[in-house]
Write a protein that holds these residues in place. Structure first.
Motif, short mmCIF file in Angstrom:
data_model
loop_
_atom_site.label_atom_id
_atom_site.label_comp_id
_atom_site.label_asym_id
_atom_site.label_seq_id
_atom_site.Cartn_x
_atom_site.Cartn_y
_atom_site.Cartn_z
N MET A 1 0.81 -1.22 0.00
CA MET A 1 0.00 0.00 0.00
C MET A 1 0.85 1.27 0.00
O MET A 1 0.31 2.37 0.04
CB MET A 1 -0.93 0.00 1.22
N LEU A 2 2.17 1.11 -0.04
CA LEU A 2 3.07 2.27 -0.02
C LEU A 2 4.01 2.20 -1.23
O LEU A 2 5.21 1.96 -1.08
CB LEU A 2 3.88 2.31 1.27
N ARG B 1 5.76 7.44 -1.04
CA ARG B 1 6.88 7.74 -0.15
C ARG B 1 8.02 8.43 -0.89
O ARG B 1 9.18 8.33 -0.49
CB ARG B 1 7.38 6.45 0.49
N ILE B 2 7.70 9.14 -1.93
CA ILE B 2 8.76 9.63 -2.82
C ILE B 2 9.58 10.74 -2.17
O ILE B 2 10.79 10.84 -2.39
CB ILE B 2 8.14 10.09 -4.16
N VAL C 1 18.05 9.24 -0.37
CA VAL C 1 18.97 9.04 -1.49
C VAL C 1 19.90 10.25 -1.64
O VAL C 1 21.11 10.11 -1.87
CB VAL C 1 18.19 8.79 -2.79
N ALA C 2 19.35 11.46 -1.49
CA ALA C 2 20.18 12.65 -1.60
C ALA C 2 21.20 12.73 -0.47
O ALA C 2 22.37 13.08 -0.69
CB ALA C 2 19.29 13.90 -1.59
N ASP C 3 20.79 12.39 0.77
CA ASP C 3 21.72 12.44 1.90
C ASP C 3 22.84 11.41 1.76
O ASP C 3 23.95 11.63 2.27
CB ASP C 3 20.95 12.20 3.21
N GLY D 1 10.89 -2.27 -14.13
CA GLY D 1 12.07 -1.43 -14.05
C GLY D 1 12.31 -0.64 -15.33
O GLY D 1 12.71 0.52 -15.29
N TRP D 2 12.05 -1.26 -16.47
CA TRP D 2 12.28 -0.60 -17.75
C TRP D 2 11.34 0.60 -17.93
O TRP D 2 11.74 1.61 -18.50
CB TRP D 2 12.09 -1.59 -18.88
N ASN D 3 10.12 0.49 -17.46
CA ASN D 3 9.12 1.53 -17.68
C ASN D 3 9.13 2.63 -16.62
O ASN D 3 8.27 3.51 -16.65
CB ASN D 3 7.72 0.92 -17.74
N GLN D 4 10.07 2.60 -15.68
CA GLN D 4 10.10 3.62 -14.64
C GLN D 4 10.33 5.00 -15.26
O GLN D 4 11.22 5.18 -16.09
CB GLN D 4 11.21 3.33 -13.64
N TYR D 5 9.54 5.96 -14.81
CA TYR D 5 9.66 7.33 -15.33
C TYR D 5 9.82 8.36 -14.20
O TYR D 5 10.75 9.17 -14.21
CB TYR D 5 8.44 7.68 -16.18
N LEU D 6 8.91 8.32 -13.22
CA LEU D 6 8.89 9.36 -12.20
C LEU D 6 10.16 9.37 -11.36
O LEU D 6 10.76 10.44 -11.14
CB LEU D 6 7.66 9.20 -11.30
N TRP D 7 10.59 8.20 -10.89
CA TRP D 7 11.76 8.16 -10.02
C TRP D 7 13.04 8.59 -10.74
O TRP D 7 13.78 9.45 -10.23
CB TRP D 7 11.92 6.76 -9.41
N PRO D 8 13.35 8.07 -11.94
CA PRO D 8 14.54 8.58 -12.65
C PRO D 8 14.44 10.07 -12.97
O PRO D 8 15.46 10.77 -12.96
CB PRO D 8 14.56 7.74 -13.93
#
Length: 282
Positions: free
Chosen positions: A123-124, A129-130, A137-139, A212-219
Motif C-alpha cells: 500500500m506504499l 513515499r517519494i 537518497v540525496a543524503d 524497471g524498464w518503464n520507470q519514469y517518475l523516479w529517474p
C-alpha cells in the motif's frame, strides 16, 4: 465429444485476428513513422507504407539523439535503462527469495508479524513515499548514479508473497531428507528450492524487468545529469521540445528501439513465463 462447427470456428478466428490487428496497428504505425523523412509529418497525413529513411533515422538517434531537446544518444539511454532494469530485477528476486525462505523455514519470534509488515508495504508504492525516499537518497549522495536509480526500487512485497506461498507447498519430507543427508539451510536453498522455483523466477523476472524498464517518475526526480537519463525520460523530452515541433520521425525511431528489449525478454522467456503463471504442481 467435440462438435465440428466450421462457422463458429471461422467467427472465432476472425474475432481473434481483429483483436490482434487492433493491438498491432499502433505498433505498425510507429514503425512506419520511424522510416519517414521529416517532411512527411508537415503534410498532415502519414503514409501506411514504410519509407526510405529507416537507416538514417535509426543511426541518427542511436549516435546523436536530439540534443536540442536535451536528450542524449538513444544508445546511451537504452544502456542506462537496461542497467537499471536488470539491477531492479535481480535485486527484487534475490531479496524476495531470501526473505520468503527465512519466513517459511526459520522459526524466529514474530516472523508472521514481519511478513505482514512486508506485505503492508504494497500500500506504499514509491509514489507515496517519494519525498522521504528522495531525501534519503540525496543524503547518501546517490543522486545521478545507478545505485540511486535502482536500490530504492528493489524491495518487492509481491514477489516475497508469491515465493512464500510457493515454498509452503513444498513437502516437508524434502526438508527432512536434506537434513538427514547433512545439508545445511543454504545448501537446501541452493540445491532444492532454487531449481524448483525456476518457472516462478522466470515469470517474475519478466514482470520485474518490464516494471524497471518503464520507470519514469523516479529517474526523472533523481537524475539531472544527461549521462544517467533513461530511454523513457528521453522520449518525454523529445516530445516536449521547447524550441520547435517534435521531430516525430526521430521520436518514433527511439520509440521502436525502446520497445525492443521488453519484447525480446518476453519472446525468449515466453514458455517459462506462461508456465510459471499457470503451473500449480511442481
Amino acid at each position: 465429444m467435440v462438435e465440428n462447427r466450421p462457422l463458429g470456428n471461422l467467427v472465432a478466428h476472425l474475432i481473434l485476428i481483429l483483436g490482434v490487428a487492433l493491438v498491432l496497428f499502433p505498433v505498425y504505425v510507429a514503425i512506419v513513422a520511424s522510416t519517414q523523412g521529416p517532411g512527411e509529418f508537415l503534410r498532415g497525413t502519414l503514409p501506411l507504407v514504410p519509407g526510405s529513411h529507416a537507416l538514417e533515422n535509426y543511426r541518427a538517434m542511436w549516435e546523436a539523439g536530439l540534443s536540442r531537446a536535451g536528450a542524449p544518444p538513444a544508445g546511451q539511454m537504452l544502456w542506462n535503462s537496461l542497467v537499471m532494469a536488470l539491477a531492479i530485477t535481480f535485486g527484487k528476486l534475490s531479496i524476495s527469495l531470501l526473505s520468503a525462505f527465512a519466513i517459511v523455514y526459520f522459526r524466529f519470534p514474530f516472523r508472521l508479524f514481519f511478513f505482514w509488515i512486508i506485505f503492508i508495504t504494497l500500500m506504499l508504492p514509491v509514489e507515496v513515499r517519494i519525498i522521504p525516499t528522495f531525501r534519503v537518497v540525496a543524503d547518501l549522495g546517490m543522486l545521478n548514479s545507478f545505485a540511486g536509480l535502482s536500490i530504492p526500487l528493489i524491495a518487492s512485497a509481491t514477489a516475497t508473497f508469491l515465493f512464500r506461498q510457493f515454498f509452503m507447498t513444498i513437502p516437508e519430507e524434502l526438508l527432512e531428507a536434506a537434513r538427514v543427508d547433512g545439508a545445511g539451510p543454504l545448501k537446501f536453498f541452493k540445491d532444492i528450492l532454487l531449481p524448483l522455483s525456476i518457472t516462478n523466477i522466470a515469470a517474475l523476472f519478466v514482470i520485474m524487468f518490464i516494471y524497471g524498464w518503464n520507470q519514469y517518475l523516479w529517474p526523472l526526480l533523481i537524475t539531472t545529469d544527461p549521462d544517467y537519463y533513461t530511454i523513457v525520460m528521453g522520449l518525454q523530452r523529445m516530445t516536449t521540445a521547447a524550441d520547435g515541433d517534435p521531430q516525430w520521425h526521430l521520436v518514433m525511431a527511439a520509440v521502436v528501439m525502446a520497445a525492443l528489449p521488453p519484447v525480446l525478454v518476453i519472446l525468449f522467456m515466453q514458455r517459462l513465463f506462461v508456465k510459471g503463471l499457470t503451473e500449480t504442481e511442481k
